[in-house]
Design a protein around this motif. Structure first.
Motif, PDB file in Angstrom:
ATOM      1  N   UNK A 242       4.090  -2.878 -11.670  1.00  0.00           N
ATOM      2  CA  UNK A 242       4.824  -3.611 -10.641  1.00  0.00           C
ATOM      3  C   UNK A 242       3.857  -4.222  -9.620  1.00  0.00           C
ATOM      4  N   UNK A 243       4.284  -5.302  -9.003  1.00  0.00           N
ATOM      5  CA  UNK A 243       3.456  -6.029  -8.036  1.00  0.00           C
ATOM      6  C   UNK A 243       2.965  -5.091  -6.930  1.00  0.00           C
ATOM      7  N   UNK A 244       1.639  -5.063  -6.762  1.00  0.00           N
ATOM      8  CA  UNK A 244       0.969  -4.294  -5.707  1.00  0.00           C
ATOM      9  C   UNK A 244       1.328  -2.808  -5.712  1.00  0.00           C
ATOM     10  N   UNK A 245       1.557  -2.247  -6.918  1.00  0.00           N
ATOM     11  CA  UNK A 245       1.802  -0.804  -7.007  1.00  0.00           C
ATOM     12  C   UNK A 245       0.525  -0.039  -6.638  1.00  0.00           C
ATOM     13  N   UNK A 246       0.638   1.145  -6.018  1.00  0.00           N
ATOM     14  CA  UNK A 246       1.878   1.814  -5.619  1.00  0.00           C
ATOM     15  C   UNK A 246       2.428   1.247  -4.312  1.00  0.00           C
ATOM     16  N   UNK A 247       3.724   1.093  -4.247  1.00  0.00           N
ATOM     17  CA  UNK A 247       4.380   0.487  -3.107  1.00  0.00           C
ATOM     18  C   UNK A 247       4.383   1.411  -1.892  1.00  0.00           C
ATOM     19  N   UNK A 248       4.652   0.819  -0.732  1.00  0.00           N
ATOM     20  CA  UNK A 248       4.976   1.594   0.468  1.00  0.00           C
ATOM     21  C   UNK A 248       6.483   1.873   0.461  1.00  0.00           C
ATOM     22  N   UNK A 249       6.874   2.937   1.167  1.00  0.00           N
ATOM     23  CA  UNK A 249       8.286   3.345   1.162  1.00  0.00           C
ATOM     24  C   UNK A 249       8.875   3.302   2.568  1.00  0.00           C
ATOM     25  N   UNK A 250       9.858   2.420   2.719  1.00  0.00           N
ATOM     26  CA  UNK A 250      10.632   2.318   3.964  1.00  0.00           C
ATOM     27  C   UNK A 250      11.859   3.216   3.773  1.00  0.00           C
ATOM     28  N   UNK A 251      11.611   4.536   3.822  1.00  0.00           N
ATOM     29  CA  UNK A 251      12.653   5.513   3.516  1.00  0.00           C
ATOM     30  C   UNK A 251      12.959   6.287   4.798  1.00  0.00           C
TER      31      UNK A 251
END
Length: 315
Positions: A242-251
């Motif tokens: 996936x694009x720019x993995x690992x993603x940041x999480x807005x959780x």
């Protein structure tokens, strides 16, 4: 003869057990979009337009657990808040795209994601929806073409939704701005959110929990807690391709659960950083996620093992 029949029955037993574990996934078009059934019972619906975008709602997990918030598709039910009207169950948008806001539904310069057509609807052991949409900016100009592939199925006692999104800039570069307001989002049930104080918990692949999981990069995050009289969870796994993995999480502990690769200066709390990305005209970026709807917590559901299995599904 009786011994022969007994032997045949023993040989057939694994086949019978195997077929009992399989599920029939049916996808059929509706007036408002499409619906997905598992063994004849509703799993989810693809809605062409809810607010400013296509969404999935409702989403029914194992044990008939509703796995996303009902508001604003219905009036807020018990344990739900009527906040963030743009948090619509299961969606993909972003807050700053050129000079338009595709994340929010109130304010200036709002963009919309307009469903254009279904490219594929398929049923079987796995259901498939391929939908094409256009991102239309606040001036009415189409700036992105969007093709989403949803796959629906059953893994053991869990259910999954795979989402692959391909965004292509139309005839001019498109800039995805650095903001925490994005991008692939789910709003969890009101009883599951940490702030309900009923046992809800957030945990990522590194072991960061609740508030400590916000803004961190990780290949997967699990949000679990009570749903009715059951315990269930939602794991979002990002594929390494996936694009720019690992993603940041807005959780968030109030129930937002979002993967966002662009919000670097917000998540790192460093204004000198810039996570924006400009997509050249005619070029594409792709995002890939698996959403696993499960019973219990991340350990009972073996989310670490499930991520390894998802990782192996493609290069």
């Amino acid at each position: 003869m009786n011994r022969l029949l007994a032997m045949l029955a023993l040989l057939a037993a694994p086949l019978i057990a195997s077929s009992a574990l399989s599920a029939e996934v049916t996808v059929r078009e509706t007036k408002d979009g499409a619906e997905v059934l598992i063994d004849g019972e509703l799993f989810t619906r693809y809605l062409k337009k809810s607010g400013a975008k296509p969404i999935l709602y409702p989403i029914i997990g194992p044990g008939e657990m509703p796995m996303t918030r009902n508001y604003p598709m219905t009036a807020a039910t018990a344990d739900e808040k009527n906040d963030h009207i743009h948090h619509r169950s299961f969606w993909f948008t972003h807050g700053v795209v050129n000079d338009s806001d595709f994340w929010a539904e109130t304010g200036d310069k709002l963009g919309t994601t307009e469903h254009r057509e279904f490219k594929k609807l398929a049923s079987g052991d796995e259901g498939v929806i391929v939908a094409a949409s256009d991102w239309v900016d606040h001036n009415g100009k189409t700036i992105l073409n969007d093709v989403r592939t949803y796959k629906f199925g059953v893994l053991g006692d869990a259910r999954y939704i795979d989402l692959d999104v391909k965004l292509t800039a139309t005839d001019a570069p498109v800039k995805f701005g650095d903001t925490k307001e994005g991008s692939f989002g789910i709003r969890v049930p009101g009883t599951m959110k940490v702030e309900a104080h009923k046992g809800g918990e957030i945990v990522n692949s590194h072991g960061d929990k609740d508030l400590k999981a916000w803004g961190k990069q990780a290949p997967w995050v699990d949000y679990h807690g009570p749903v009715g009289d059951k315990q269930g969870g939602i794991a979002i796994m990002e594929h390494p391709s996936s694009f720019h993995a690992p993603t940041y999480w807005h959780v968030r502990t109030y129930g937002l659960f979002a993967a966002n690769p662009f919000g670097v200066h917000d998540f790192e709390k460093d204004k000198s950083l810039d996570g924006s990305y400009t997509l050249p005209a005619g070029e594409s970026i792709e995002f890939s996620y698996r959403v696993l709807l499960h019973a219990g917590d991340e350990k009972e559901a073996d989310i670490a093992g499930a991520f390894k299995s998802y990782q192996a599904t493609k290069q």
